[in-house]
Design a protein around this motif. Structure first.
Motif, PDB file in Angstrom:
ATOM      1  N   ARG A  56       0.830  -1.175  -0.029  1.00 45.20           N
ATOM      2  CA  ARG A  56       0.260  -0.052  -0.053  1.00 45.20           C
ATOM      3  C   ARG A  56       0.900   1.403  -0.063  1.00 45.20           C
ATOM      4  O   ARG A  56       1.794   0.983   0.532  1.00 45.20           O
ATOM      5  CB  ARG A  56      -0.774   0.004   1.212  1.00 45.20           C
ATOM      6  CG  ARG A  56      -2.241  -1.198   1.341  1.00 45.20           C
ATOM      7  CD  ARG A  56      -2.821  -0.878   2.432  1.00 45.20           C
ATOM      8  NE  ARG A  56      -2.271  -1.145   3.638  1.00 45.20           N
ATOM      9  CZ  ARG A  56      -1.987  -0.277   4.608  1.00 45.20           C
ATOM     10  NH1 ARG A  56      -2.234   0.945   4.461  1.00 45.20           N
ATOM     11  NH2 ARG A  56      -1.131  -0.337   5.703  1.00 45.20           N
ATOM     12  N   VAL A  85      -3.985   3.845  -0.366  1.00 43.30           N
ATOM     13  CA  VAL A  85      -4.309   3.246  -1.603  1.00 43.30           C
ATOM     14  C   VAL A  85      -3.292   2.273  -2.095  1.00 43.30           C
ATOM     15  O   VAL A  85      -2.278   2.089  -1.723  1.00 43.30           O
ATOM     16  CB  VAL A  85      -4.260   4.565  -2.769  1.00 43.30           C
ATOM     17  CG1 VAL A  85      -2.930   5.005  -2.945  1.00 43.30           C
ATOM     18  CG2 VAL A  85      -4.928   3.837  -3.995  1.00 43.30           C
ATOM     19  N   ARG A  93     -10.461   3.348  -7.373  1.00 36.62           N
ATOM     20  CA  ARG A  93     -10.789   4.346  -6.168  1.00 36.62           C
ATOM     21  C   ARG A  93     -10.377   5.784  -6.794  1.00 36.62           C
ATOM     22  O   ARG A  93     -10.055   6.019  -7.685  1.00 36.62           O
ATOM     23  CB  ARG A  93      -9.712   3.991  -4.949  1.00 36.62           C
ATOM     24  CG  ARG A  93      -9.906   2.978  -4.305  1.00 36.62           C
ATOM     25  CD  ARG A  93      -8.914   2.547  -3.099  1.00 36.62           C
ATOM     26  NE  ARG A  93      -9.345   1.448  -2.448  1.00 36.62           N
ATOM     27  CZ  ARG A  93      -9.200   0.140  -2.667  1.00 36.62           C
ATOM     28  NH1 ARG A  93      -8.907  -0.179  -4.177  1.00 36.62           N
ATOM     29  NH2 ARG A  93      -9.484  -0.564  -1.606  1.00 36.62           N
ATOM     30  N   VAL A 124      -8.934   8.762   0.323  1.00 39.70           N
ATOM     31  CA  VAL A 124      -9.284   7.855  -1.008  1.00 39.70           C
ATOM     32  C   VAL A 124     -10.188   6.964  -0.671  1.00 39.70           C
ATOM     33  O   VAL A 124     -10.208   6.079   0.216  1.00 39.70           O
ATOM     34  CB  VAL A 124      -7.975   7.139  -1.062  1.00 39.70           C
ATOM     35  CG1 VAL A 124      -7.801   6.141  -2.227  1.00 39.70           C
ATOM     36  CG2 VAL A 124      -6.606   8.063  -1.289  1.00 39.70           C
TER      37      VAL A 124
END
Length: 645
Positions: free
Chosen positions: A471, A484, A531, A552
């Motif tokens: 991530r 994200v 996203r 996000v």
């Protein structure tokens, strides 16, 4: 290359020995005016040694060096400097107590004639401005207070101020973000066009192919190939010539499901001075989390706050399931945190210690008593040295400074792993490391993740960051911006997310005036796969609107889900009797810089009062860098106000 192709430098059979060790073994090299010539090779291949021979730090044991048409005998760096040769070293050599402008013109104080202070200051100012950093770096600031990247830029400005015809750049982009590297490359291009010759040392293949005209490849002190046209090679050719074999490409990490793993490190609203304003993130066992930010974003300062190297003013940290308050680095080590700092020379290396003693510094912090107990770690050190590719017989060298930058980094990684940390914070782990050593480091990090170590990875190389991390937590202006999955974002998107929020001034002007004039809500969004990130938002429509700035969120959870499923530019009906419109923003090179979202109040239409047509017209002017809104909402004034930031 330059039209006249004047030969500036020629090295013939250069050999350099240090005692029984031969760093260079008959190297041939040449440089002509108006070219950027790459010096390429693995760590320890002899690149830095050859560079230091050229600029007078070392005298060759054998061989001849010709400079500007004459046989050169440089007894010291001043001789080379006076001849017109300057070098920007991998490790900065600034005087911390002196100001920026004093450091830039410092070589003038060693000359026979010293200009006035006013003229020296003006020279320093012009050098910084030519690099494009005149407004960013304060001339009167002490260099001890500068970031690593800014110190590097001051070093480059010093060489520019000297007016050197030959400029050696030893890993100049190692501490720079992609955007800052691009700015440096523009400077290099202008220097090439002026007819100067640049020797460019870099481990980054994409930089070699993008910037250089010719290349000389070193291996084990030999020039394997000299003065080749860079365009005649492929990346595979270059790697084979460097290491004698093929290497794996950097591929994205296969992401295991870590949702059921325990959180080993958790930060909540951590604040530390002006550099870290509010940082939150979680890292689970076996997870690599990338901290994505540009230089000056607060990324290194956040790492130092977790280690207790700078005070944490507010917020909370949980480590291994328990409340943790950072006090000092020893406490962090004993609590299970390993750390690899960004700046080897300033933060890691003790020059008077041997290689093994430098590696054992963390071991010493774990002791209580007069005995050193070094022998307890011998087996572990040897195993780690074998794993990372550091020769055992070099462990007892008298000084770590005798190593190349990449070999120093390997030794410091061994130090960070010596106490078997549960959480590992790595700040620029591959800085100054060749591609072969990088591959080894990548394997080690992935192996540690498979063993359950939680890692926070900081890197200026966004390709590396995205490929190694599960991530990404972006950070800008000292504030983290959601999280994200790395698979859902690319380098351009990450760069835009991490841009300082002050660079959104013009975007906010556009959004604010649209929102005020038409009673709508507007936002600047960035798509990241499934996203979306809202960079900034203007206007309030009273109902559930666009995502909060800095969040996000999955596109299906937004109020404008229908718009995301429809071609941009179409007015869409959303739930709650609202309407939405998305307009894609491209810069002058056609690269997407995000999306403008417009959301109406319930029961209103975006076609009312011509808002759709007006928004399209305004965006077109914005993309041309000529945007200015007039009070009259029916037209846009297009007067130059600068390009898209």
């Amino acid at each position: 290359m330059s039209v006249n192709n004047e030969l500036l430098l020629k090295a013939e059979g250069i050999t350099k020995t240090f005692g029984r060790f031969s760093a260079l073994k008959g190297v041939d090299f040449e440089l002509v005016s108006g070219e950027i010539h790459a010096l390429f090779g693995a760590n320890g291949a002899g690149k830095s040694t050859l560079s230091k021979v050229i600029c007078g730090h070392f005298t060759p044991t054998q061989g001849n060096l010709h400079a500007f048409g004459s046989l050169a005998r440089f007894n010291n760096p001043r001789d080379a400097m006076d001849a017109g040769i300057g070098m920007v070293t991998q490790e900065t050599s600034l005087a911390g107590d002196l100001s920026v402008w004093e450091n830039i013109v410092l070589p003038a104080y060693g000359g026979k004639k010293k200009p006035s202070q006013a003229k020296l200051r003006q020279t320093a100012s012009k050098a910084l401005e030519s690099l494009g950093f005149g407004e960013e770096i304060d001339l009167d600031r002490e260099c001890r207070d500068l970031s690593t990247a800014h110190r590097q830029l001051v070093e480059i400005a010093r060489i520019v101020a000297l007016g050197s015809r030959v400029i050696i750049l030893d890993e100049p982009t190692a501490a720079l973000s992609p955007g800052e590297s691009a700015r440096l490359f523009k400077v290099m291009e202008s220097l090439r066009e002026e007819g100067r010759g640049l020797i460019f040392v870099s481990h980054r293949l994409e930089e070699i192919f993008a910037m250089t005209d010719r290349i000389t490849i070193l291996r084990d002190g030999h020039s394997v190939k000299s003065n080749l046209s860079t365009a005649s090679l492929t990346q595979s050719d270059l790697i084979r010539l460097m290491v004698g074999r093929d290497l794996e490409a950097l591929t994205a990490l296969t992401v295991p499901d870590s949702s059921n793993k325990p959180v080993l490190l958790s930060l909540s609203n951590v604040k530390s001075g002006t550099q870290v304003r509010s940082a939150s993130l979680d890292i689970r066992a076996g997870e690599i989390v990338g901290l994505g930010g540009l230089v000056g974003s607060g990324r290194s300062e956040l790492a130092e706050a977790v280690l207790g190297l700078r005070p944490m003013e507010s917020g909370s940290i949980t480590l291994l399931g328990k409340a943790y308050k950072p006090t000092n680095s020893r406490n962090a080590n004993m609590s299970g945190i390993g750390f690899l700092p960004e700046d080897r020379r300033r933060q890691s290396i003790v020059p008077d210690f041997s290689v093994r003693e430098n590696i054992l510094l963390n071991h010493l912090s774990s002791l209580s008593g007069p005995r050193l107990k070094y022998c307890q770690r011998d087996k572990q050190i040897n195993a780690l040295a074998d794993q990372i590719g550091l020769e055992r017989d070099r462990l007892d060298d008298s000084s770590l400074l005798n190593f190349s930058g990449g070999m120093q980094q390997k030794a410091l990684i061994i130090r960070a792993l010596l106490l078997n940390p549960k959480v590992l914070i790595l700040d620029e782990p591959t800085k100054g490391v060749d591609i072969g050593a990088r591959t080894t480091i990548y394997k080690i990090l992935r192996q540690l993740a498979s063993e359950g170590v939680a890692m926070l990875l900081i890197s200026s190389d966004f390709e590396e960051l995205l490929a190694l991390s599960h991530r990404i937590v972006p950070i800008s202006d000292g504030m983290t911006i959601g999280t994200v999955p790395s698979a859902d974002i690319n380098e351009e998107q990450l760069t835009l997310i991490c841009a300082p929020r002050s660079s959104l001034d013009r975007q906010n002007m556009l959004l604010k005036q649209l929102a005020q004039q038409f009673g709508v809500q507007t936002g600047w969004l960035l798509n990241a796969g499934s996203r979306v990130l809202c960079l900034t938002r203007q206007g309030d429509i009273g109902a559930k609107g666009l995502p909060e700035p800095g969040m996000v969120v999955p596109t299906q959870d937004t109020t404008i889900q229908t718009a995301f499923e429809t071609e941009p530019g179409q007015v869409c009906s959303e739930k709650g009797d609202m309407q939405s419109l998305l307009l894609v923003v491209n810069n002058r090179r056609g690269i997407s810089m995000g999306t403008i979202a417009i959301l109406s109040r319930p029961h209103e239409t975006l076609d009312k009062n011509g808002i759709r047509a007006f928004a399209v017209q305004a965006l077109s002017a914005f993309e041309e860098g000529q945007f200015e809104l007039a009070p009259d909402k029916n037209r846009a004034i297009t007067t130059p106000v600068g390009g898209l930031k």
